[in-house]
Design a protein around this motif. Structure first.
Motif, PDB file in Angstrom:
ATOM      1  N   SER A  70       0.835  -1.189   0.000  1.00 36.04           N
ATOM      2  CA  SER A  70       0.000   0.000   0.000  1.00 36.04           C
ATOM      3  C   SER A  70       0.874   1.245   0.000  1.00 36.04           C
ATOM      4  O   SER A  70       1.639   1.497   0.927  1.00 36.04           O
ATOM      5  N   CYS A  71       0.798   2.012  -1.075  1.00 36.03           N
ATOM      6  CA  CYS A  71       1.547   3.260  -1.173  1.00 36.03           C
ATOM      7  C   CYS A  71       0.827   4.152  -2.185  1.00 36.03           C
ATOM      8  O   CYS A  71      -0.210   3.787  -2.732  1.00 36.03           O
ATOM      9  N   GLU A  72       1.401   5.295  -2.420  1.00 37.98           N
ATOM     10  CA  GLU A  72       0.756   6.295  -3.275  1.00 37.98           C
ATOM     11  C   GLU A  72       0.503   5.788  -4.683  1.00 37.98           C
ATOM     12  O   GLU A  72      -0.452   6.196  -5.335  1.00 37.98           O
ATOM     13  N   PHE A  73       1.325   4.867  -5.167  1.00 39.84           N
ATOM     14  CA  PHE A  73       1.233   4.429  -6.554  1.00 39.84           C
ATOM     15  C   PHE A  73       0.733   2.993  -6.693  1.00 39.84           C
ATOM     16  O   PHE A  73       0.920   2.363  -7.728  1.00 39.84           O
ATOM     17  N   VAL A  74       0.118   2.478  -5.638  1.00 37.67           N
ATOM     18  CA  VAL A  74      -0.479   1.142  -5.661  1.00 37.67           C
ATOM     19  C   VAL A  74      -1.897   1.247  -5.118  1.00 37.67           C
ATOM     20  O   VAL A  74      -2.148   1.972  -4.155  1.00 37.67           O
ATOM     21  N   LEU A  75      -2.823   0.542  -5.737  1.00 37.92           N
ATOM     22  CA  LEU A  75      -4.227   0.609  -5.337  1.00 37.92           C
ATOM     23  C   LEU A  75      -4.384   0.245  -3.865  1.00 37.92           C
ATOM     24  O   LEU A  75      -3.837  -0.755  -3.398  1.00 37.92           O
ATOM     25  N   ARG A  76      -5.157   1.027  -3.152  1.00 38.46           N
ATOM     26  CA  ARG A  76      -5.327   0.843  -1.710  1.00 38.46           C
ATOM     27  C   ARG A  76      -6.405  -0.189  -1.397  1.00 38.46           C
ATOM     28  O   ARG A  76      -7.449  -0.239  -2.058  1.00 38.46           O
ATOM     29  N   VAL A  77      -6.157  -1.020  -0.380  1.00 38.79           N
ATOM     30  CA  VAL A  77      -7.162  -1.963   0.110  1.00 38.79           C
ATOM     31  C   VAL A  77      -7.700  -1.435   1.430  1.00 38.79           C
ATOM     32  O   VAL A  77      -6.941  -1.026   2.310  1.00 38.79           O
ATOM     33  N   TYR A  78      -9.026  -1.406   1.573  1.00 37.01           N
ATOM     34  CA  TYR A  78      -9.662  -0.876   2.776  1.00 37.01           C
ATOM     35  C   TYR A  78     -10.016  -1.967   3.780  1.00 37.01           C
ATOM     36  O   TYR A  78     -10.069  -1.712   4.976  1.00 37.01           O
ATOM     37  N   GLY A  79     -10.289  -3.172   3.308  1.00 29.71           N
ATOM     38  CA  GLY A  79     -10.673  -4.222   4.229  1.00 29.71           C
ATOM     39  C   GLY A  79     -11.262  -5.425   3.525  1.00 29.71           C
ATOM     40  O   GLY A  79     -11.149  -5.567   2.303  1.00 29.71           O
ATOM     41  N   ILE A  80     -11.906  -6.294   4.308  1.00 30.07           N
ATOM     42  CA  ILE A  80     -12.490  -7.537   3.817  1.00 30.07           C
ATOM     43  C   ILE A  80     -14.014  -7.424   3.818  1.00 30.07           C
ATOM     44  O   ILE A  80     -14.607  -6.931   4.784  1.00 30.07           O
ATOM     45  N   PHE A  81     -14.625  -7.894   2.753  1.00 34.31           N
ATOM     46  CA  PHE A  81     -16.086  -7.894   2.662  1.00 34.31           C
ATOM     47  C   PHE A  81     -16.638  -9.247   3.070  1.00 34.31           C
ATOM     48  O   PHE A  81     -16.121 -10.297   2.668  1.00 34.31           O
TER      49      PHE A  81
END
Length: 452
Positions: A70-81
């Motif tokens: 997770s960084c500025e240039f990689v898609l962010r993951v918020y959590g598990i559904f």
């Protein structure tokens, strides 16, 4: 005992998002991995991408990989559904909740422009992808599917690397013989050594793919468009590569970019550079064109852009131009016709808030009234916010500029622009904003009843 990194990862992984927290589900794409939707999180107040997986056993591994990088240039993951999904399926489903990118992918951009982006933007994309991939490799991960459809774009057309469905722990990084899985990804971006049955992906795989990606960004095309898999499999190991004839070497920095392409797609994986080497090149090249980036983004991103040769999307639906079923996150292509449709609906429900001025020439006070009265619609409809902020110049304090720029979505940027600039700035700054809006978004202003 867990390390600090493991504790942070565990905390993120335990962030559950249940179905009752999501609304406004919209189908995006589906394939062997599962299905991707866009949804609005009721409490967070913004849209997310939800990737529902067919195979729940891969969930933790993929989410872990995404969280690690997770960084500025990689898609962010918020959590598990966890929940029943949008269609109330009979069985509980699991998935990954990620940030939703409204500008689509580099592939979408190429399709929209029918060619390469303006050179400042092309050089920035090359640099940002190198930064993201370098960060990934430093975390001992190999992407194995780097291509235009897996480089997503935010509201200001900054790049974020996506789709880690094929990522594997790098055997070269860990110096072990642990299983890494089969080489995957689009065959047009695969290195020659990957066409052997026993090959296991290592970092050199991504470097080669990056070289082909650079060519695709610079030309606006897909490599080998008329070649089938068997033909590519036969000729790539023999040394065939995309043609360089269409690249204009007269543009400053393109010769160096072509040299980097060749270095990256060398047939010998041991001779290819590392991403740290690539960054040294791309940072220097982007610096030569950085002054033109805001104008380039504006020309590409404005709703009535003349650079697009695509037919307008009048259906109001979400579309995806994925090359393969594994292109996990696609974006809503919001054309000027979509914006007009949104404005019509907004006018119907909030006619009291919309101010229509009958005079041909508007005073600064009338312009300010227009900006205040159409606040909700403008926050939703205006996308290239930082271009407007740049044009406001000294009316926006440097610290305020940084705060607005740091927001992830255009809606957040616009809300802060109202709060931090328009409210304290009064009539003068609102009138200046109206003039910019009138010049950059004439269809939007006219639809809302604005005049000259």
């Amino acid at each position: 005992m867990l390390s600090v990194q493991e504790m942070a990862l565990s905390s993120r992984m335990n962030q559950l998002v249940r179905s009752e927290s999501l609304e406004r589900w919209v189908f995006i794409d589906s394939g062997g991995f599962g299905t991707v939707y866009k949804a609005r999180h009721k409490d967070w107040g913004f849209d997310v991408a939800v990737k529902l997986l067919n195979d729940g056993s891969t969930l933790c591994e993929e989410a872990k990989h995404m969280d690690m990088v997770s960084c500025e240039f990689v898609l962010r993951v918020y959590g598990i559904f966890e929940g029943f999904g949008p269609w109330k399926e009979p069985s509980m489903q699991k998935g990954i909740v990620m940030e939703f990118m409204r500008r689509g992918s580099v592939k979408d951009l190429q399709k929209t422009l029918s060619g390469p982006p303006p050179w400042p933007l092309a050089f920035r994309l090359a640099h940002q992808v190198a930064l993201g991939m370098n960060f990934l490799h430093l975390k001992d991960l190999v992407h194995s599917d780097l291509k235009p459809s897996n480089v997503l774009l935010n509201d200001d057309l900054n790049a974020k690397i996506a789709d880690f469905g094929l990522s594997r722990v790098s055997t070269s990084a860990l110096n072990s013989n642990s299983e890494t899985g089969e080489a995957g990804g689009s065959y047009m971006y695969m290195p020659p050594e990957a066409f052997t049955a026993s090959y296991k992906p290592v970092r050199a795989f991504d470097i080669y793919s990056y070289g082909i990606l650079l060519w695709s960004i610079a030309t606006g095309k897909e490599p080998y468009p008329n070649a089938c898999y068997s033909l590519v499999e036969l000729n790539i190991p023999r040394g065939d590569r995309p043609s360089l004839e269409d690249i204009d070497h007269k543009v400053e920095g393109l010769k160096e970019l072509v040299d980097l392409m060749k270095w990256c797609w060398d047939g010998n994986p041991l001779k290819r550079p590392k991403f740290t080497d690539c960054i040294d090149v791309t940072e220097n090249l982007f610096s030569k064109h950085e002054k033109g980036i805001h104008d380039a983004v504006y020309r590409v991103a404005k709703p009535d852009s003349k650079t697009s040769n695509q037919q307008p999307n009048t259906s109001g639906t979400f579309s995806c131009s994925s090359q393969t079923p594994d292109d996990a996150v696609c974006e809503f292509k919001q054309s000027k016709y979509d914006i007009v449709d949104h404005i019509k609906k907004t006018e119907t429900s909030s006619t009291q808030a919309s101010v229509h001025v009958s005079t041909q020439r508007m005073s600064d006070k009338d312009k300010a009234t227009f900006v205040d009265g159409n606040r909700a619609t403008l926050i939703q409809a205006v996308s290239e916010v930082m271009v407007i902020v740049d044009k406001l110049g000294n009316m926006v304090h440097s610290e305020t500029y940084s705060v607005i720029e740091a927001h992830l979505t255009s809606q957040e940027k616009m809300r802060d622009l109202y709060q931090r600039v328009f409210r304290p700035g009064g009539v003068k700054v609102k009138a200046a904003f109206y003039d910019i809006l009138r010049e950059d978004h004439p269809h939007l202003v006219e639809r809302l009843g604005g005049k000259h």
